[in-house]
Scaffold this motif. Sequence first.
Motif, PDB file in Angstrom:
ATOM      1  N   THR A  65       0.846  -1.195   0.000  1.00  0.00           N
ATOM      2  CA  THR A  65       0.000   0.000   0.000  1.00  0.00           C
ATOM      3  C   THR A  65       0.876   1.238   0.000  1.00  0.00           C
ATOM      4  OG1 THR A  65      -0.081  -0.022   2.395  1.00  0.00           O
ATOM      5  CG2 THR A  65      -1.837  -1.187   1.240  1.00  0.00           C
ATOM      6  N   GLY A  66       0.374   2.287  -0.585  1.00  0.00           N
ATOM      7  CA  GLY A  66       1.067   3.564  -0.572  1.00  0.00           C
ATOM      8  C   GLY A  66       2.252   3.637  -1.515  1.00  0.00           C
ATOM      9  N   GLU A  67       2.265   2.826  -2.568  1.00  0.00           N
ATOM     10  CA  GLU A  67       3.390   2.893  -3.502  1.00  0.00           C
ATOM     11  C   GLU A  67       3.459   4.241  -4.206  1.00  0.00           C
ATOM     12  OE1 GLU A  67       3.078  -0.403  -6.208  1.00  0.00           O
ATOM     13  OE2 GLU A  67       4.314  -1.656  -4.934  1.00  0.00           O
ATOM     14  N   ASP A  68       2.304   4.821  -4.502  1.00  0.00           N
ATOM     15  CA  ASP A  68       2.312   6.113  -5.187  1.00  0.00           C
ATOM     16  C   ASP A  68       2.913   7.201  -4.305  1.00  0.00           C
ATOM     17  OD1 ASP A  68       0.126   5.859  -3.482  1.00  0.00           O
ATOM     18  OD2 ASP A  68      -1.082   7.313  -4.601  1.00  0.00           O
ATOM     19  N   ARG A  72       6.322   9.286  -5.232  1.00  0.00           N
ATOM     20  CA  ARG A  72       6.361  10.746  -5.243  1.00  0.00           C
ATOM     21  C   ARG A  72       7.440  11.277  -4.309  1.00  0.00           C
ATOM     22  NH1 ARG A  72       0.790  11.232  -3.933  1.00  0.00           N
ATOM     23  NH2 ARG A  72      -0.224  10.049  -5.546  1.00  0.00           N
ATOM     24  N   ALA A  73       7.588  10.668  -3.146  1.00  0.00           N
ATOM     25  CA  ALA A  73       8.624  11.107  -2.200  1.00  0.00           C
ATOM     26  C   ALA A  73      10.018  10.864  -2.777  1.00  0.00           C
ATOM     27  CB  ALA A  73       8.460  10.370  -0.875  1.00  0.00           C
ATOM     28  N   LEU A  74      10.223   9.719  -3.444  1.00  0.00           N
ATOM     29  CA  LEU A  74      11.512   9.430  -4.059  1.00  0.00           C
ATOM     30  C   LEU A  74      11.822  10.424  -5.172  1.00  0.00           C
ATOM     31  CD1 LEU A  74      13.969   7.570  -4.407  1.00  0.00           C
ATOM     32  CD2 LEU A  74      12.589   6.176  -5.934  1.00  0.00           C
ATOM     33  N   GLU A  75      10.829  10.702  -6.014  1.00  0.00           N
ATOM     34  CA  GLU A  75      11.037  11.652  -7.104  1.00  0.00           C
ATOM     35  C   GLU A  75      11.334  13.050  -6.566  1.00  0.00           C
ATOM     36  OE1 GLU A  75       7.536  11.315  -9.489  1.00  0.00           O
ATOM     37  OE2 GLU A  75       8.237   9.498 -10.494  1.00  0.00           O
ATOM     38  N   ALA A  76      10.655  13.460  -5.498  1.00  0.00           N
ATOM     39  CA  ALA A  76      10.903  14.783  -4.906  1.00  0.00           C
ATOM     40  C   ALA A  76      12.326  14.857  -4.351  1.00  0.00           C
ATOM     41  CB  ALA A  76       9.875  15.069  -3.813  1.00  0.00           C
ATOM     42  N   ALA A  77      12.777  13.784  -3.704  1.00  0.00           N
ATOM     43  CA  ALA A  77      14.145  13.769  -3.166  1.00  0.00           C
ATOM     44  C   ALA A  77      15.162  13.848  -4.299  1.00  0.00           C
ATOM     45  CB  ALA A  77      14.359  12.506  -2.341  1.00  0.00           C
ATOM     46  N   GLN A  78      14.902  13.140  -5.395  1.00  0.00           N
ATOM     47  CA  GLN A  78      15.815  13.191  -6.534  1.00  0.00           C
ATOM     48  C   GLN A  78      15.824  14.586  -7.162  1.00  0.00           C
ATOM     49  OE1 GLN A  78      14.335   9.983  -8.957  1.00  0.00           O
ATOM     50  NE2 GLN A  78      15.615   8.455  -7.916  1.00  0.00           N
ATOM     51  N   ARG A  79      14.661  15.218  -7.275  1.00  0.00           N
ATOM     52  CA  ARG A  79      14.593  16.575  -7.829  1.00  0.00           C
ATOM     53  C   ARG A  79      15.373  17.560  -6.956  1.00  0.00           C
ATOM     54  NH1 ARG A  79       9.269  15.901  -7.949  1.00  0.00           N
ATOM     55  NH2 ARG A  79       8.599  14.720  -9.728  1.00  0.00           N
ATOM     56  N   ARG A  80      15.256  17.410  -5.618  1.00  0.00           N
ATOM     57  CA  ARG A  80      15.996  18.294  -4.709  1.00  0.00           C
ATOM     58  C   ARG A  80      17.505  18.145  -4.924  1.00  0.00           C
ATOM     59  NH1 ARG A  80      12.134  16.705  -1.078  1.00  0.00           N
ATOM     60  NH2 ARG A  80      13.488  15.136  -0.154  1.00  0.00           N
ATOM     61  N   LEU A  81      17.969  16.897  -5.070  1.00  0.00           N
ATOM     62  CA  LEU A  81      19.403  16.683  -5.282  1.00  0.00           C
ATOM     63  C   LEU A  81      19.868  17.249  -6.613  1.00  0.00           C
ATOM     64  CD1 LEU A  81      19.861  13.063  -3.873  1.00  0.00           C
ATOM     65  CD2 LEU A  81      20.561  15.215  -2.822  1.00  0.00           C
TER      66      LEU A  81
END
Length: 113
Positions: A65-68, A72-81
């Motif tokens: 559950t909660g894969e989306d 989204r959290a992983l993509e946001a962390a990658q965008r920040r980096l």
Amino acid sequence: MREAKKAPTAQDSSPQVATRQVAIAMVAILVLLIAIAGGLTLFFGERIHRGLPQASAFPLPAVITGEDVQRRALEAAQRRLLAGGNGRLAIDEAMKRIVARGPRAYDPVGASP
């Protein structure tokens, strides 16, 4: 009429072939093969009479559950980096610096201009 072929005799064999040596070589090879088989039996005896593994069903896939939200959290962390977060150089700035170096952009670090 044709004559019946007779069985070969010692006079029919080629004098260049040493029959005794051929027979000794055959016996030596046979003894060697038996010794190898015996050695393999000693080293791998526990595997000889082992049965086939039992087939088992794969477990059903787990529902996560909660894969989306995780994605989204992983993509946001990658965008920040990539934007220069965590004290890093932003990817856009890094690419501009590489382009500014021109044809020598990938020369070893410390190479003279």
